[in-house]
Design an enzyme around this catalytic site. Structure first.
Site, mmCIF file in Angstrom:
data_model
loop_
_atom_site.group_PDB
_atom_site.id
_atom_site.type_symbol
_atom_site.label_atom_id
_atom_site.label_comp_id
_atom_site.label_asym_id
_atom_site.label_seq_id
_atom_site.Cartn_x
_atom_site.Cartn_y
_atom_site.Cartn_z
ATOM 1 N N HIS A 93 0.809 -1.227 0.000
ATOM 2 C CA HIS A 93 0.000 0.000 0.000
ATOM 3 C C HIS A 93 0.841 1.276 0.000
ATOM 4 O O HIS A 93 0.376 2.332 -0.408
ATOM 5 C CB HIS A 93 -0.912 0.022 1.232
ATOM 6 N N HIS A 98 13.224 2.552 -11.970
ATOM 7 C CA HIS A 98 12.845 2.326 -13.354
ATOM 8 C C HIS A 98 13.164 3.560 -14.202
ATOM 9 O O HIS A 98 13.467 4.631 -13.683
ATOM 10 C CB HIS A 98 11.357 1.997 -13.440
ATOM 11 N N LYS A 113 6.763 -13.564 -11.317
ATOM 12 C CA LYS A 113 5.452 -13.054 -11.683
ATOM 13 C C LYS A 113 4.642 -14.088 -12.472
ATOM 14 O O LYS A 113 3.420 -14.196 -12.315
ATOM 15 C CB LYS A 113 5.596 -11.761 -12.489
ATOM 16 N N TYR A 124 12.722 -11.663 -11.972
ATOM 17 C CA TYR A 124 11.451 -11.031 -11.614
ATOM 18 C C TYR A 124 10.316 -11.625 -12.446
ATOM 19 O O TYR A 124 9.239 -11.922 -11.929
ATOM 20 C CB TYR A 124 11.565 -9.529 -11.852
ATOM 21 N N GLY A 170 0.466 0.541 -5.095
ATOM 22 C CA GLY A 170 -0.423 0.301 -3.965
ATOM 23 C C GLY A 170 -1.078 1.567 -3.453
ATOM 24 O O GLY A 170 -2.283 1.586 -3.157
ATOM 25 N N THR A 209 1.721 -2.551 -18.119
ATOM 26 C CA THR A 209 2.910 -2.139 -18.844
ATOM 27 C C THR A 209 3.790 -1.315 -17.909
ATOM 28 O O THR A 209 3.590 -1.304 -16.697
ATOM 29 C CB THR A 209 2.523 -1.351 -20.109
ATOM 30 N N SER A 261 3.438 -8.202 -14.502
ATOM 31 C CA SER A 261 4.247 -7.223 -15.222
ATOM 32 C C SER A 261 4.377 -7.652 -16.673
ATOM 33 O O SER A 261 4.362 -8.852 -16.991
ATOM 34 C CB SER A 261 5.637 -7.123 -14.594
ATOM 35 N N SER A 262 4.546 -6.683 -17.567
ATOM 36 C CA SER A 262 4.690 -7.008 -18.987
ATOM 37 C C SER A 262 5.993 -7.744 -19.282
ATOM 38 O O SER A 262 6.149 -8.315 -20.370
ATOM 39 C CB SER A 262 4.617 -5.738 -19.839
ATOM 40 N N CYS A 263 6.921 -7.784 -18.321
ATOM 41 C CA CYS A 263 8.186 -8.491 -18.550
ATOM 42 C C CYS A 263 8.009 -10.002 -18.546
ATOM 43 O O CYS A 263 8.959 -10.740 -18.820
ATOM 44 C CB CYS A 263 9.233 -8.079 -17.521
#
Length: 328
Positions: free
Chosen positions: A20, A187, A148, A144, A25, A172, A115-117
């Site tokens: 959170h 990032h 996921k 990672y 979050g 994304t 995640s898009s990865c």
């Protein structure tokens, strides 16, 4: 909220958000404050999501009706490369402990954020859910990504075996207020905002950005993601996961120039081609969630302006927390 009818009513429900205090979050918390629900969360010092006994105990006491799994260990290329064991172990533990405890405690609805990865490094563009596990992952963030993917499959498994209404969403690249502006482990959007800001303040003639600038990326404002997550919680119940993005991308070079313009940095931008680029392109096919009734609404420049305002407000605290010169 338009589109699909509500199939899970949040009114009067207890909703637990993991992570959170993080960028995603906290955005979900902001969005849920517009719902007639009881928001539940725990500080990291009070609940270590990597410890199964702590998660089981907390979930049994809190008795949430719904859960958003937004917690995770995140970072850019450098962080993933430096701490691969932490990235896979911590994220595996967080996903497993939270999803299993939710099932044990009879949670009625759970939304897991991936995640898009998760997609193959050279997946055809735009990427659809059917492309999952169809090719090798990007080496720089595979740790990672594997964690996921495990979370996605765990949600699917509990739905198939136990009928649990657990769903997954794949956002994304996210940016916005509350991001981690660490000089080395953040990032791309947060790293560039800090780098250009400090270059402007210091009067630097040039800023160096990792890679060639040629890879293409899609960027989504975090409050748009929060809106999508609440939409999915209320209006979606099915086995396939949903991509969440804008459906549009641009080169890292163009993105860097846009960030520099928003920050007000007018110096030269150089690209260090000895540094890794990562995946050549990551564009999500968002046609399914768009068809259900959700669509991103924040223009990229507007979202970055909001992010930069947040950065400026918190800059003193950011510097105190990192206490080292910035780099990308």
């Amino acid at each position: 909220m338009s589109g699909s009818p509500v199939i899970f009513d949040l009114r009067g429900k207890r909703v637990f958000i993991t992570g959170h205090a993080g960028m995603v979050g906290s955005a979900i918390v902001r969005r849920l404050e517009r719902e007639d629900c009881d928001i539940v969360f725990a500080a990291r010092r009070d609940l270590d999501l990597r410890q199964s006994d702590e998660v089981d105990r907390y979930m049994a006491q809190a008795k949430p009706d719904a859960v958003f799994v937004a917690a995770g260990k995140v970072g850019g290329i450098r962080a993933n490369s430096m701490f691969p064991a932490d990235f896979i172990a911590d994220n595996l533990a967080i996903g497993f402990n939270t999803i299993r405890a939710a099932h044990r405690c009879g949670v009625k609805k759970l939304v897991y954020l991936g995640s898009s990865c998760i997609y193959p490094r050279l997946a055809p563009q735009p990427m659809t859910p059917e492309m999952l596990l169809s090719g090798p992952l990007e080496p720089t963030n595979q740790w990672y990504a594997v964690a996921k993917i495990a979370g996605i499959k765990l949600c699917e498994a509990y739905r198939l075996q136990h009928g649990a209404d657990f769903v997954s969403v794949m956002p994304t690249n996210i940016y916005g207020p509350g991001d981690n502006y660490h000089p080395e482990n953040s990032h791309v959007p947060a790293a560039l905002v800090r780098r250009f800001h400090e270059a402007k303040v210091n009067g630097d003639a040039g800023v160096t950005v990792w890679g060639t600038g040629a890879p293409r990326r899609e960027f989504l404002a975090v409050d748009d993601l929060a809106e999508a997550c609440v939409f999915v919680m209320k209006c979606y119940s099915d086995l396939p996961f949903l991509n969440i993005g804008t459906g549009e991308d641009l080169t890292i070079a163009d993105f860097a120039r846009l960030v520099a313009d928003v920050v007000g940095y007018e110096g030269k931008i150089d690209f260090d081609t000895t540094r890794p680029d990562g995946t050549p392109r990551k564009l999500l096919d968002v046609s399914r969630i768009n068809a259900l009734g959700w669509r991103a609404t924040t223009p990229l420049r507007e979202g970055l302006q909001h992010m930069y305002a947040d950065f400026q407000l918190r800059y003193s605290a950011i510097r105190a927390a990192t206490d080292k010169p910035s780099s990308l």
